[in-house]
Design an enzyme around this catalytic site. Structure first.
Site, PDB file in Angstrom:
ATOM      1  N   HIS A 191       0.772  -1.055  -0.133  1.00 58.80           N
ATOM      2  CA  HIS A 191      -0.006   0.143  -0.052  1.00 58.80           C
ATOM      3  C   HIS A 191       0.816   1.381  -0.032  1.00 58.80           C
ATOM      4  O   HIS A 191       1.939   1.151   0.551  1.00 58.80           O
ATOM      5  CB  HIS A 191      -1.054  -0.090   1.124  1.00 58.80           C
ATOM      6  CG  HIS A 191      -1.941   0.921   1.116  1.00 58.80           C
ATOM      7  ND1 HIS A 191      -1.772   2.304   1.482  1.00 58.80           N
ATOM      8  CD2 HIS A 191      -3.211   0.970   1.069  1.00 58.80           C
ATOM      9  CE1 HIS A 191      -2.997   2.855   1.294  1.00 58.80           C
ATOM     10  NE2 HIS A 191      -4.041   1.993   1.042  1.00 58.80           N
TER      11      HIS A 191
ATOM     12  N   ASP B  11      -7.973  -5.293   0.883  1.00 56.38           N
ATOM     13  CA  ASP B  11      -8.809  -6.148  -0.272  1.00 56.38           C
ATOM     14  C   ASP B  11      -8.294  -7.499  -0.224  1.00 56.38           C
ATOM     15  O   ASP B  11      -9.010  -8.517  -0.451  1.00 56.38           O
ATOM     16  CB  ASP B  11      -8.083  -5.580  -1.597  1.00 56.38           C
ATOM     17  CG  ASP B  11      -8.637  -4.451  -1.795  1.00 56.38           C
ATOM     18  OD1 ASP B  11      -9.827  -4.123  -1.676  1.00 56.38           O
ATOM     19  OD2 ASP B  11      -7.848  -3.506  -2.610  1.00 56.38           O
TER      20      ASP B  11
END
EC number: 2.3.3.16
Length: 373
Positions: free
Chosen positions: A262, A314
């Site tokens: 990320h 996710d």
């Protein structure tokens, strides 16, 4: 004086907006929204609490929350013309394309489209929150030649959303976990789709246009779609050993593995992912089937040891949605549905203290060329 010659690829680390909406505090592992830690709130508060906080500025009391629920229920239905437009799309269309179309067409039904007043934008935000789950769920049914599932007034907001997708009323645990996922996806500072919405809003374009652009942004696989890709990998692998082999094979080929890493949470696990991991454990315990949990834990260990990468939201949201009976192509549209409240908050904030975005470039092309006489 800003150094206009400095080029920052991807605008990484560049401060592009002032906001009172949210902030990612990676030092303390907090997602600050309106002064509260979203992760702490998610343990005791539901999605509608977050909606009220982001749009009204306060955690609602019971009466305010009930009023909000009733307001959204009045907005569940979408115009018949939108259903007709969705039915004209080719069956090969992705639900994100159907969602983008549906949000765009909604603008045509707004009789005050040119009005940017806060009260009008707030009303639009509630309309969008009520209608987008309907568009998401029923565009999928229409694309698969199924009858639309009509919303039920006796279900909560999150339970109704899940019901319209699956066609069956969720259990209390399923409703709780789906609602928690909406909370965790609801707001996350300034990712590409939110930035896109603010850039569009800065021209004084309308809320629908800003959200239509945000859908297009989220459709890109470097932003949305990771949850779909994760579930597809798990399906392809089928077993723990199969998943290990799949990941090692991708690593050897230097392929990008979705669900890990990320831009902000670079050296630690996305704290939202940890909460979805616990949700996966809860769902796995219902029928004693923890295969997906074992596969994900094995993948988490491999990526940490081999690449120093950690799961993002996710990664664990994907198997959670699978266990909730949600079709894979709807994972990203659901992400957008939950993020709608955050996007609306950002667009309204942009409209209220606006300066149009107009960056410059670092030109690297030719100069001083001449056309021969």
């Amino acid at each position: 004086m800003v150094n206009t010659n400095q080029f920052i690829p991807g605008l990484e680390g560049v401060i592009a907006s002032e906001t009172k909406i949210s902030f990612l505090d990676t030092v303390n592992s907090e997602i600050v929204i309106k002064g509260y830690d979203l992760l702490a709130l998610s343990k005791t508060k539901g999605y509608l609490d977050i909606v009220h906080l982001l749009l009204e500025g306060t955690i609602p009391n019971e009466a305010e929350k009930q009023h909000l629920e009733e307001t959204l229920k009045q907005e569940y239905d979408v115009p018949d013309e939108i259903i007709q437009v969705l039915s004209l799309l080719p069956k090969t269309a992705h639900p994100m394309d159907a969602l983008r179309t549906g949000v765009s067409v909604l603008a045509s039904f707004d009789t005050e489209l040119l009005n940017r007043e806060h009260s009008i934008n707030l009303k639009r935000a509630y309309q969008l929150l009520g209608k987008i789950p309907n568009i998401v769920a029923n565009s999928y049914h229409i694309l698969h030649s199924e009858e639309p599932v009509q919303p039920l007034q006796d279900l909560s907001y999150s339970a109704n959303f899940l019901y319209m997708i699956t066609g069956k009323k969720p259990t209390e645990l399923e409703e709780k976990i789906f609602d928690r996922s909406l909370v965790l996806y609801s707001e996350h500072e300034l990712p590409n789709s939110t930035f896109t919405a603010r850039v569009i809003a800065s021209t004084l374009s309308d809320l629908y246009g800003a959200l239509t652009g945000a859908v297009a942004s989220l459709k890109g696989h470097l932003h949305g779609g990771a949850n779909e890709a994760v579930m597809e990998m798990l399906q392809d692998a089928q077993t723990v050993e199969g998943f290990k082999h799949l990941l090692h094979d991708k690593l050897s080929k230097k392929e990008k593995i979705m669900g890990f890493g990320h831009r902000v949470y670079m050296k630690k696990m996305d704290p939202r992912a940890a909460m979805m991991k616990e949700a996966l454990k809860e769902l796995s315990a219902v029928n004693g089937d923890d295969l997906l949990l074992q596969m994900c834990e094995a993948g988490e260990q491999i990526m940490r040891e081999e690449k120093g990468l950690f799961p993002n939201l996710d990664y664990y949201a994907a198997p959670v949605y699978w266990k909730l009976g949600i079709p894979i192509p709807l994972y990203t549209p659901i992400f957008f549905s939950s993020r709608t409240v955050g996007l609306c908050a950002h667009v309204m904030e942009q409209h209220e203290n606006n300066r149009i975005f107009r960056p410059r470039v670092l030109y690297t092309g030719a100069r001083n060329l001449r056309v021969e006489d």
